[in-house]
Design a protein around this motif. Structure first.
Motif, PDB file in Angstrom:
ATOM      1  N   UNK A   1       0.838  -1.205   0.000  1.00  0.00           N
ATOM      2  CA  UNK A   1       0.000   0.000   0.000  1.00  0.00           C
ATOM      3  C   UNK A   1       0.869   1.249   0.000  1.00  0.00           C
ATOM      4  N   UNK A   2       0.483   2.220  -0.772  1.00  0.00           N
ATOM      5  CA  UNK A   2       1.230   3.473  -0.832  1.00  0.00           C
ATOM      6  C   UNK A   2       0.824   4.386   0.325  1.00  0.00           C
ATOM      7  N   UNK A   3       1.760   5.195   0.766  1.00  0.00           N
ATOM      8  CA  UNK A   3       1.462   6.196   1.778  1.00  0.00           C
ATOM      9  C   UNK A   3       1.275   7.558   1.120  1.00  0.00           C
ATOM     10  N   UNK A   4       0.435   8.384   1.719  1.00  0.00           N
ATOM     11  CA  UNK A   4       0.261   9.769   1.280  1.00  0.00           C
ATOM     12  C   UNK A   4       1.025  10.654   2.252  1.00  0.00           C
ATOM     13  N   UNK A   5       1.988  11.394   1.715  1.00  0.00           N
ATOM     14  CA  UNK A   5       2.884  12.226   2.510  1.00  0.00           C
ATOM     15  C   UNK A   5       2.698  13.680   2.093  1.00  0.00           C
ATOM     16  N   UNK A   6       2.335  14.515   3.033  1.00  0.00           N
ATOM     17  CA  UNK A   6       2.084  15.932   2.769  1.00  0.00           C
ATOM     18  C   UNK A   6       3.251  16.754   3.301  1.00  0.00           C
ATOM     19  N   UNK A   7       3.723  17.705   2.494  1.00  0.00           N
ATOM     20  CA  UNK A   7       4.796  18.607   2.916  1.00  0.00           C
ATOM     21  C   UNK A   7       4.386  20.034   2.583  1.00  0.00           C
ATOM     22  N   UNK A   8       4.333  20.902   3.603  1.00  0.00           N
ATOM     23  CA  UNK A   8       3.810  22.255   3.398  1.00  0.00           C
ATOM     24  C   UNK A   8       4.673  23.323   4.059  1.00  0.00           C
ATOM     25  N   UNK A   9       4.825  24.448   3.359  1.00  0.00           N
ATOM     26  CA  UNK A   9       5.409  25.654   3.925  1.00  0.00           C
ATOM     27  C   UNK A   9       4.279  26.472   4.545  1.00  0.00           C
ATOM     28  N   UNK A  10       4.453  26.900   5.801  1.00  0.00           N
ATOM     29  CA  UNK A  10       3.416  27.636   6.513  1.00  0.00           C
ATOM     30  C   UNK A  10       3.991  28.861   7.193  1.00  0.00           C
ATOM     31  N   UNK A  11       3.161  29.905   7.286  1.00  0.00           N
ATOM     32  CA  UNK A  11       3.498  31.025   8.157  1.00  0.00           C
ATOM     33  C   UNK A  11       3.058  30.680   9.574  1.00  0.00           C
ATOM     34  N   UNK A  12       3.406  31.506  10.541  1.00  0.00           N
ATOM     35  CA  UNK A  12       3.013  31.242  11.923  1.00  0.00           C
ATOM     36  C   UNK A  12       1.497  31.257  12.092  1.00  0.00           C
ATOM     37  N   UNK A  13       0.789  32.024  11.246  1.00  0.00           N
ATOM     38  CA  UNK A  13      -0.673  32.034  11.321  1.00  0.00           C
ATOM     39  C   UNK A  13      -1.305  31.081  10.310  1.00  0.00           C
ATOM     40  N   UNK A  14      -0.519  30.111   9.846  1.00  0.00           N
ATOM     41  CA  UNK A  14      -1.074  29.011   9.076  1.00  0.00           C
ATOM     42  C   UNK A  14      -1.290  29.243   7.604  1.00  0.00           C
ATOM     43  N   UNK A  15      -0.794  30.356   7.068  1.00  0.00           N
ATOM     44  CA  UNK A  15      -0.982  30.654   5.646  1.00  0.00           C
ATOM     45  C   UNK A  15       0.002  29.834   4.817  1.00  0.00           C
ATOM     46  N   UNK A  16      -0.490  29.264   3.709  1.00  0.00           N
ATOM     47  CA  UNK A  16       0.333  28.448   2.822  1.00  0.00           C
ATOM     48  C   UNK A  16       0.371  29.021   1.404  1.00  0.00           C
ATOM     49  N   UNK A  17      -0.255  30.148   1.188  1.00  0.00           N
ATOM     50  CA  UNK A  17      -0.416  30.694  -0.163  1.00  0.00           C
ATOM     51  C   UNK A  17       0.870  31.310  -0.703  1.00  0.00           C
ATOM     52  N   UNK A  18       1.166  31.041  -1.960  1.00  0.00           N
ATOM     53  CA  UNK A  18       2.218  31.715  -2.699  1.00  0.00           C
ATOM     54  C   UNK A  18       3.573  31.764  -2.050  1.00  0.00           C
ATOM     55  N   UNK A  19       4.108  30.661  -1.509  1.00  0.00           N
ATOM     56  CA  UNK A  19       5.402  30.763  -0.828  1.00  0.00           C
ATOM     57  C   UNK A  19       6.574  30.988  -1.767  1.00  0.00           C
ATOM     58  N   UNK A  20       6.450  30.533  -3.033  1.00  0.00           N
ATOM     59  CA  UNK A  20       7.623  30.479  -3.891  1.00  0.00           C
ATOM     60  C   UNK A  20       7.969  31.722  -4.683  1.00  0.00           C
ATOM     61  N   UNK A  21       7.007  32.599  -4.955  1.00  0.00           N
ATOM     62  CA  UNK A  21       7.311  33.762  -5.778  1.00  0.00           C
ATOM     63  C   UNK A  21       6.146  34.723  -5.860  1.00  0.00           C
ATOM     64  N   UNK A  22       6.401  35.966  -6.273  1.00  0.00           N
ATOM     65  CA  UNK A  22       5.373  37.014  -6.282  1.00  0.00           C
ATOM     66  C   UNK A  22       4.153  36.693  -7.132  1.00  0.00           C
ATOM     67  N   UNK A  23       4.330  35.960  -8.231  1.00  0.00           N
ATOM     68  CA  UNK A  23       3.217  35.689  -9.131  1.00  0.00           C
ATOM     69  C   UNK A  23       2.670  34.266  -8.993  1.00  0.00           C
ATOM     70  N   UNK A  24       3.141  33.534  -8.008  1.00  0.00           N
ATOM     71  CA  UNK A  24       2.738  32.134  -7.873  1.00  0.00           C
ATOM     72  C   UNK A  24       1.236  31.987  -7.637  1.00  0.00           C
ATOM     73  N   UNK A  25       0.698  32.764  -6.714  1.00  0.00           N
ATOM     74  CA  UNK A  25      -0.737  32.708  -6.424  1.00  0.00           C
ATOM     75  C   UNK A  25      -1.154  34.041  -5.814  1.00  0.00           C
TER      76      UNK A  25
END
Length: 202
Positions: A1-25
């Motif tokens: 069986x395969x495992x589902x592994x989640x990896x996320x960049x977060x701010x202290x208040x839990x925001x995950x939007x647009x971490x990589x660049x100005x136009x990402x999201x």
């Protein structure tokens, strides 16, 4: 069986939007795209490298997939080579342009389809970004491991990993490290239902 592994960049208040660049999201006029860039360091790179070292396929929501499909095929380097080579399972309620090589659409009864995919023999499924997909998988208890990279930043608004309606659940910390720039890197595995008790003076 395969495992589902989640990896996320977060701010202290839990925001995950647009971490990589100005136009990402820029959804919702988000003004802080690229917020992880100034604080990245070698410890963070090494930890991320460990996560991406074992063989894996990618499991992505369609929004993240569209961003990545316009970027990674035009890049060079180890990460680009990996992302371009692996199978990319794209979760969407509608048709998605799959011009990125080795991409497969998952649609219809998404949770059932992902359960079937998870039950197959094969490499683990790695998720990055894809907030709505991660929230759905957490609600269905389908996430086997969660890596969080929490940056010492408060963004005040934006897409959050744990929105209202997230399922109550207890997680076990299995690994942790703090980088020189203050990034808290933690790994969790599901533990069970939330326990409650009474705090006493003792």
């Amino acid at each position: 069986m395969r495992k589902i592994i989640v990896s996320e960049f977060l701010s202290m208040d839990g925001v995950m939007q647009g971490p990589g660049g100005p136009q990402e999201d820029t959804t919702g006029n988000f003004a802080y795209g690229g917020w992880i860039a100034p604080l990245g360091d070698e410890q963070m790179n090494q930890q991320l490298g460990k996560i991406m070292a074992p063989p894996y396929d990618l499991l992505l929501g369609h929004f993240t997939f569209n961003i990545w499909a316009s970027y990674w095929p035009n890049q060079q380097g180890t990460i680009a080579e990996q992302f371009n080579k692996v199978t990319k399972y794209v979760v969407s309620g509608s048709q998605v342009e799959l011009s990125w090589e080795n991409s497969v659409l998952i649609t219809g009864d998404i949770i059932t389809e992902i359960k079937n995919l998870k039950a197959q023999n094969g490499v683990d499924l790695l998720i990055m970004g894809s907030g709505k997909l991660v929230q759905a998988l957490l609600a269905a208890n389908l996430v086997d491991k969660l890596h969080t990279f929490t940056y010492p930043i408060i963004l005040g608004g934006g897409k959050r990993l744990f929105e209202a309606g997230s399922q109550a659940y207890e997680w076990q910390l299995t690994d942790s490290l703090i980088s020189a720039t203050g990034i808290i890197m933690a790994t969790y595995q599901p533990k069970g239902d939330v326990r409650t008790g009474q705090v006493s003076e003792d």
